[in-house]
Design an enzyme around this catalytic site. Structure first.
Site, PDB file in Angstrom:
ATOM      1  N   GLY A 188      -5.984 -19.194  -3.674  1.00 26.52           N
ATOM      2  CA  GLY A 188      -6.048 -19.180  -2.286  1.00 26.52           C
ATOM      3  C   GLY A 188      -7.032 -18.018  -1.831  1.00 26.52           C
ATOM      4  O   GLY A 188      -6.904 -16.911  -2.547  1.00 26.52           O
ATOM      5  N   LYS A 231      -3.959 -10.204  -5.908  1.00 30.94           N
ATOM      6  CA  LYS A 231      -4.568 -10.352  -4.788  1.00 30.94           C
ATOM      7  C   LYS A 231      -5.680  -8.953  -4.611  1.00 30.94           C
ATOM      8  O   LYS A 231      -5.444  -7.883  -4.786  1.00 30.94           O
ATOM      9  CB  LYS A 231      -3.559  -9.894  -3.884  1.00 30.94           C
ATOM     10  CG  LYS A 231      -4.123  -9.495  -2.262  1.00 30.94           C
ATOM     11  CD  LYS A 231      -2.975  -9.806  -1.408  1.00 30.94           C
ATOM     12  CE  LYS A 231      -1.890  -8.504  -1.463  1.00 30.94           C
ATOM     13  NZ  LYS A 231      -0.790  -8.768  -0.253  1.00 30.94           N
ATOM     14  N   ASP A 265      26.620  -2.652  -4.920  1.00 35.06           N
ATOM     15  CA  ASP A 265      26.966  -1.874  -6.149  1.00 35.06           C
ATOM     16  C   ASP A 265      25.904  -1.661  -7.091  1.00 35.06           C
ATOM     17  O   ASP A 265      25.795  -1.114  -8.177  1.00 35.06           O
ATOM     18  CB  ASP A 265      27.990  -2.226  -6.986  1.00 35.06           C
ATOM     19  CG  ASP A 265      29.214  -2.213  -6.086  1.00 35.06           C
ATOM     20  OD1 ASP A 265      30.223  -3.377  -6.275  1.00 35.06           O
ATOM     21  OD2 ASP A 265      29.298  -1.386  -5.215  1.00 35.06           O
ATOM     22  N   VAL A 282      -6.714 -14.550  -3.703  1.00 40.03           N
ATOM     23  CA  VAL A 282      -5.629 -14.507  -4.724  1.00 40.03           C
ATOM     24  C   VAL A 282      -5.914 -15.340  -6.075  1.00 40.03           C
ATOM     25  O   VAL A 282      -6.065 -16.496  -5.881  1.00 40.03           O
ATOM     26  CB  VAL A 282      -4.213 -15.007  -3.965  1.00 40.03           C
ATOM     27  CG1 VAL A 282      -3.012 -14.706  -4.779  1.00 40.03           C
ATOM     28  CG2 VAL A 282      -3.954 -14.504  -2.684  1.00 40.03           C
ATOM     29  N   MET A 291      -8.399 -10.916   4.019  1.00 34.65           N
ATOM     30  CA  MET A 291      -9.022  -9.736   3.863  1.00 34.65           C
ATOM     31  C   MET A 291      -9.412 -10.015   2.160  1.00 34.65           C
ATOM     32  O   MET A 291      -9.878  -9.176   1.353  1.00 34.65           O
ATOM     33  CB  MET A 291      -8.397  -8.653   3.744  1.00 34.65           C
ATOM     34  CG  MET A 291      -8.069  -8.412   5.228  1.00 34.65           C
ATOM     35  SD  MET A 291      -7.085  -6.887   5.516  1.00 34.65           S
ATOM     36  CE  MET A 291      -8.027  -5.507   4.769  1.00 34.65           C
ATOM     37  N   GLY A 292      -9.195 -11.051   1.480  1.00 36.30           N
ATOM     38  CA  GLY A 292      -9.302 -11.142   0.064  1.00 36.30           C
ATOM     39  C   GLY A 292      -8.976 -12.355  -0.350  1.00 36.30           C
ATOM     40  O   GLY A 292      -8.873 -13.291   0.111  1.00 36.30           O
TER      41      GLY A 292
END
Length: 580
Positions: A15, A37, A134, A22, A19-20
């Site tokens: 997709g 990305k 924990d 994937v 800004m870029g």
């Protein structure tokens, strides 16, 4: 020759974001699939470019330190040719945003599970040097700042994983953008984030509250508005209570959401997990602690001037609504050229000039109001555009038994029986007069309001019908037919998103309701989601083999996917049913 980024071999594009891009890639060294990305760092201003580069590298390193089953892991980050590459865990599944598009109101178990997992992950990132179950012991203090459905992935097992810590910054008052710009996506922003104030984990809790509100009502807090209006409302106005948009919610939900969405961070829950637990208790109706409501929000001047809020809104526009870059699921479906008819109650043109139509009773406040996206104009009678068809008796609720036996009916019984006969005979103006009399005599008569809606809907008076169905739902919240019929009116007004919510509500009440399945299929068809549309039409026909409109609509859907033989069979069946 395959494209490579460093040691990673690109397999496909997943997709594109703000800004870029994937990509799905393989890591030959570790023999695993990853998501990569890419972020273009080629800003014109050298100072701005260096700022984004430094912030991205720092935030990615901070996110890489997060190890939690409900957070998408970051494996690697590197630079090459003016781009940064963030290598992440590949989650095979869909985003919460995509799932909410297909099913705006998921069931309670799914909603609570997703919110609980998100809350657990956020509390883990917010804590500072606190031992968590924990196993997590180092100091973290990472705020996400852009929690929203598009940034939540659901794997094949239904496990929620928060992604895109690309704008998360270490919670430090000294960090900011060069111009103090607001970061995030405005619909889910906390008031203090819009004002540009110092943030802590309670800003993420507010966003989680908006996600919860959306999953339970099908809408964000205020719906679509201009950016300036939306920022003002978030800072200064209380949203409608969740039960005002979904009457099926437990009573305790309103108080829990009001606390999580409090304007002041100090009035919210101490942790996200505390919020998720209170929500679960509200659904189980066994609260272990009393939820203290935040102070009532009245319209008041904002802490900063309105000009400051407008400046923040302008900054948001410059940032494209947020700096989150992994947004392959934010693509809105295109509106198809061909629009399927979405019938439920059918239209009928009176054969003669009708008498003056009596106005239906004035609607009263109630919980079952339809979701509102934009103000609607006053109701106006509209001319039907499709050939008139009789009302299907499957849409008519049976009249209640007479209150007195014998020939002498009470005025109420007489009005109800007359109204039903008039609907069957397509005398919609007469039915409106009869059922108006009935509800005036018995103001809580839900079936009367429903049948008024049927009459108004058949006269194409969709706004009046919506009011009638909403009144019916006020007195009978489980009336699936009212949700389904109201959905049809919303479709006619081209409010498909709101209609989808009503169809889903109807099917939650009655999973086999053919009218709701047919209506939802029509919305899917209009969105070009043909497989979903065909599945709904198949189910509608299975549950009501004589529902003519389902054959009509399935024929159109089959034609859209190239199944011309199947479409011809449906049209033949449609003709046979019309001939009866």
């Amino acid at each position: 020759m395959s494209q490579t980024f460093g040691r990673y071999t690109v397999m496909s594009e997943l997709g594109r974001g703000a800004m870029g891009v994937v990509y799905l890639a393989s890591d030959p060294m570790l023999n695993r699939q990853v998501a990569i990305k890419t972020v273009d760092l080629g800003a014109d201003d050298p100072a701005e470019r260096e700022f984004f580069r430094t912030r991205l590298l720092r935030d990615a390193r901070a996110a890489a330190a997060l190890k939690h089953p409900n957070i998408v892991a970051i494996h690697d980050i590197f630079e090459d040719g003016g781009r940064a590459y963030v290598v992440m865990e590949y989650v095979e599944g869909d985003s919460l945003a995509a799932q909410l598009k297909a099913n705006p109101l998921p069931d309670a178990a799914t909603t609570l599970r997703v919110l609980r997992q998100m809350a657990d992950a956020l509390d883990y990132t917010h804590s500072r040097g606190v031992i968590h179950r924990d196993i997590y012991t180092h100091s973290r203090g990472v705020i996400h700042r852009d929690i929203k459905p598009a940034n939540v992935l659901l794997d094949a097992a239904g496990t929620a994983k928060i992604t895109d810590f690309g704008i998360a910054r270490i919670a430090d008052t000294r960090t900011s953008t060069p111009t103090g710009m607001v970061m995030g996506t405005v619909e889910y922003m906390a008031p203090e984030q819009i004002r540009g104030e110092t943030l802590d984990g309670r800003a993420d809790q507010f966003a989680l509250g908006v996600v919860a509100y959306q999953m339970m009502t099908g809408s964000t807090l205020f719906g679509p508005h201009t950016l300036a209006t939306l920022t003002y409302k978030i800072v200064n106005e209380a949203p409608p209570p969740p039960r005002a948009r979904n009457a099926a919610l437990p009573r305790g939900v309103d108080a829990v959401l009001a606390k999580a969405l409090a304007k002041a961070p100090a009035d919210r829950f101490a942790t996200c997990s505390e919020f998720a637990l209170a929500l679960s208790e509200a659904f189980s109706d066994t609260p272990s602690t009393r939820v203290t409501l935040p102070p009532t929000v009245a319209l008041q001047p904002p802490r900063r001037s309105h000009a400051a809020l407008l400046a923040a809104a302008a900054a948001l526009l410059l940032l494209g609504g947020g700096l989150a870059v992994w947004k392959p699921w934010d693509r809105a479906p295109q509106t198809p050229v061909q629009v399927a008819a979405v019938p439920a109650a059918k239209t009928q043109v009176p054969t003669s000039e009708p008498k003056a139509i009596a106005a239906s009773p004035k609607p009263r406040p109630h919980d079952a109001t339809p979701p509102k996206s934009t103000p609607t104009p006053p109701p106006v009678a509209q001319t039907p555009v499709d050939p008139p068809e009789p009302v299907d008796e499957g849409e008519l609720l049976p009249p209640p038994p007479p209150s007195k036996k014998g020939a002498n009916l009470t005025p109420f019984d007489a009005a109800v029986q007359s109204g039903h006969e008039q609907l069957k005979n397509r005398d919609y103006a007469g039915a409106i007069q009869s059922f108006t009399t009935a509800v005036e005599l018995h103001p809580k008569f839900a079936q009367g309001y429903y049948n008024l809606g049927v009459a108004h809907q058949n006269l194409q008076q969709n706004e009046l019908a919506i009011q009638n169905y909403s009144d019916a739902l006020h007195f009978a919240p489980d009336m699936a037919l009212a949700y389904s019929s109201r959905g049809v009116c919303l479709v006619r007004l081209r409010r498909d998103a709101d209609a989808l919510i009503d169809f889903q509500r109807a099917l939650e009440k009655n999973p086999n309701l053919a009218f709701a399945l047919n209506g939802r299929g029509g919305v899917y068809f209009r969105r070009k989601q043909y497989k979903l549309a065909l599945a709904d039409y198949d189910a509608a026909i299975k549950n009501n083999p004589r529902l003519v409109q389902a054959y009509t609509n399935r024929a159109r859907a089959r034609e859209a996917v190239g199944d011309l033989r199947g479409a011809a069979e449906d049209r033949q069946r449609e003709a046979e049913l019309h001939g009866r």
